[in-house]
Write an enzyme that holds these catalytic residues in place. Structure first.
Site, short mmCIF file in Angstrom:
data_model
loop_
_atom_site.label_atom_id
_atom_site.label_comp_id
_atom_site.label_asym_id
_atom_site.label_seq_id
_atom_site.Cartn_x
_atom_site.Cartn_y
_atom_site.Cartn_z
N ASN A 8 0.87 -1.18 0.00
CA ASN A 8 0.00 0.00 0.00
C ASN A 8 0.91 1.23 0.00
O ASN A 8 1.48 1.57 1.03
CB ASN A 8 -0.90 -0.04 1.25
CG ASN A 8 -1.77 1.20 1.37
OD1 ASN A 8 -1.82 2.03 0.47
ND2 ASN A 8 -2.46 1.31 2.50
N LYS A 10 0.09 4.26 -0.35
CA LYS A 10 -0.59 5.41 0.25
C LYS A 10 -0.35 6.67 -0.60
O LYS A 10 -0.30 6.60 -1.82
CB LYS A 10 -0.15 5.60 1.70
CG LYS A 10 -0.30 4.32 2.52
CD LYS A 10 -0.16 4.55 3.99
CE LYS A 10 -0.24 3.21 4.71
NZ LYS A 10 -0.28 3.37 6.15
N HIS A 93 -9.70 0.81 4.59
CA HIS A 93 -8.45 0.98 5.34
C HIS A 93 -8.74 1.89 6.53
O HIS A 93 -9.54 2.82 6.44
CB HIS A 93 -7.37 1.58 4.44
CG HIS A 93 -6.01 1.55 5.07
ND1 HIS A 93 -5.62 2.48 6.01
CD2 HIS A 93 -4.97 0.70 4.91
CE1 HIS A 93 -4.38 2.19 6.40
NE2 HIS A 93 -3.97 1.11 5.74
N GLU A 95 -7.20 4.29 7.72
CA GLU A 95 -6.98 5.71 7.45
C GLU A 95 -8.19 6.32 6.73
O GLU A 95 -8.45 7.52 6.85
CB GLU A 95 -5.68 5.90 6.64
CG GLU A 95 -4.48 5.67 7.55
CD GLU A 95 -3.21 5.23 6.85
OE1 GLU A 95 -3.12 5.34 5.61
OE2 GLU A 95 -2.30 4.75 7.56
N GLU A 160 -5.76 -5.44 10.33
CA GLU A 160 -4.73 -4.43 10.58
C GLU A 160 -5.04 -3.72 11.89
O GLU A 160 -5.85 -2.77 11.91
CB GLU A 160 -4.70 -3.41 9.44
CG GLU A 160 -4.38 -4.00 8.09
CD GLU A 160 -3.74 -2.94 7.20
OE1 GLU A 160 -2.59 -3.14 6.81
OE2 GLU A 160 -4.39 -1.92 6.93
N GLY A 166 2.12 1.75 10.82
CA GLY A 166 3.08 2.85 10.72
C GLY A 166 3.74 3.21 12.04
O GLY A 166 4.41 4.23 12.14
N SER A 205 3.10 -2.70 10.38
CA SER A 205 4.55 -2.70 10.59
C SER A 205 5.20 -4.04 10.23
O SER A 205 6.10 -4.50 10.94
CB SER A 205 4.88 -2.29 12.03
OG SER A 205 4.44 -0.96 12.26
C1 PEP Z 1 -0.97 -0.13 6.16
O1 PEP Z 1 -1.15 1.07 6.19
O2 PEP Z 1 -1.79 -0.86 5.56
C2 PEP Z 1 0.19 -0.68 6.85
C3 PEP Z 1 0.15 -1.92 7.19
O3 PEP Z 1 1.23 0.20 7.09
P1 PEP Z 1 2.64 -0.15 7.80
O4 PEP Z 1 3.16 -1.43 7.17
O5 PEP Z 1 3.51 1.03 7.51
O6 PEP Z 1 2.35 -0.34 9.24
#
Ligand code: PEP
Length: 245
Positions: A8, A10, A93, A95, A160, A166, A205
């Site tokens: 992703n 973003k 997601h 976000e 997630e 993040g 992460s």
């Molecule tokens: C995400 O935003 O879907 C995600 C998993 O980000 P990160 O790997 O940076 O935690």
């Protein structure tokens, strides 16, 4: 079924960076048994899809509208993503749920639109740090699954935990095992037998250093990767840690 490793991107990368990143992933994809997917910003999707033509790397969007077309300024319809070369789309997601007020019902409508347009949806669920601290994580994820997935559901679910996105904090393998087992049970309860084979990705992460153990947890069907997907070597290292399936 092979594991799916989805990047992703973003709101990162100008056009030239996105193309370089896509080419870097494609160049190193040989011998990887996992399915590979990159999700650039919609603005770069067509160019990235063109650059990845003939490779084993698929392209997806990061969101779509629930309507096929219409007066929705600034929005992008699922058939437009498909037309630009996408075969996948990330929906719900955290976000988008947090920053754009997306509800389970809206995510379900978007998922229906995506499937109708011929896209494979990746529907995201996950609890906040406060919800986990309050012991509500399975209840929250259960409600999200019940509200966000249309019946029948032919896509992928991504678990997630919001506190792990993040943040550099990763859920423990044990946390992931418990939640993915719960999600599997819920999918079977909602969809019967087909729920046995719906892939459940882990996201939060994921890095080369923790990918192998996370991807070996039962009911983990791959990873949704944010930060580490912006570096082709890191993304490929995660994909190499995936299970052949
Ligand atoms: C995400 O935003 O879907 C995600 C998993 O980000 P990160 O790997 O940076 O935690």
């Amino acid at each position: 079924m092979p594991q799916l490793i989805a990047g992703n991107w973003k709101m990162h990368c100008l056009a030239a960076d996105a193309l370089a990143l896509a080419r870097g992933v494609a160049a190193g994809a040989g011998g990887i048994t996992a399915e590979l997917l990159v999700c650039p910003t919609a603005l770069h999707l067509a160019a990235v899809a063109q650059a990845l033509k003939g490779s084993t790397v698929a392209v997806g969007g990061q969101d779509c509208h629930y309507a096929r077309q219409g007066a929705h300024t600034g929005d992008i319809a699922a058939p437009m993503l498909r037309d630009a070369g996408a075969s996948w789309v990330i929906l719900g997601h955290s976000e988008r749920r947090q920053n754009h007020g997306e509800t389970d019902e809206l995510v379900r409508e978007k998922t229906l639109a995506a499937v109708e347009a011929g896209l494979n949806p990746i529907v995201c669920v996950g609890e906040t740090a406060d919800q986990r601290a309050g012991g509500q994580e399975t209840e929250v994820v259960g409600w999200q699954l019940a509200g966000s997935l249309p019946k029948p559901f032919t896509g992928v679910v991504a678990y997630e935990p919001i506190w792990a996105i993040g943040s550099g904090k990763t859920a423990t393998d044990e946390d992931v095992a418990v939640m993915h087992a719960f999600i599997r049970e819920e999918l079977i309860r909602q969809f019967g037998d087909p729920g046995q084979t719906i892939r459940i990705l882990y996201g939060g992460s994921v890095k080369p250093a923790n990918a192998a153990s996370l991807l070996a947890v039962p009911n983990v069907g791959g990873a949704l990767v944010g930060g580490a997907s912006l570096n082709p070597q890191e993304f490929l290292a995660i994909a190499r840690a995936a299970q052949a399936g």
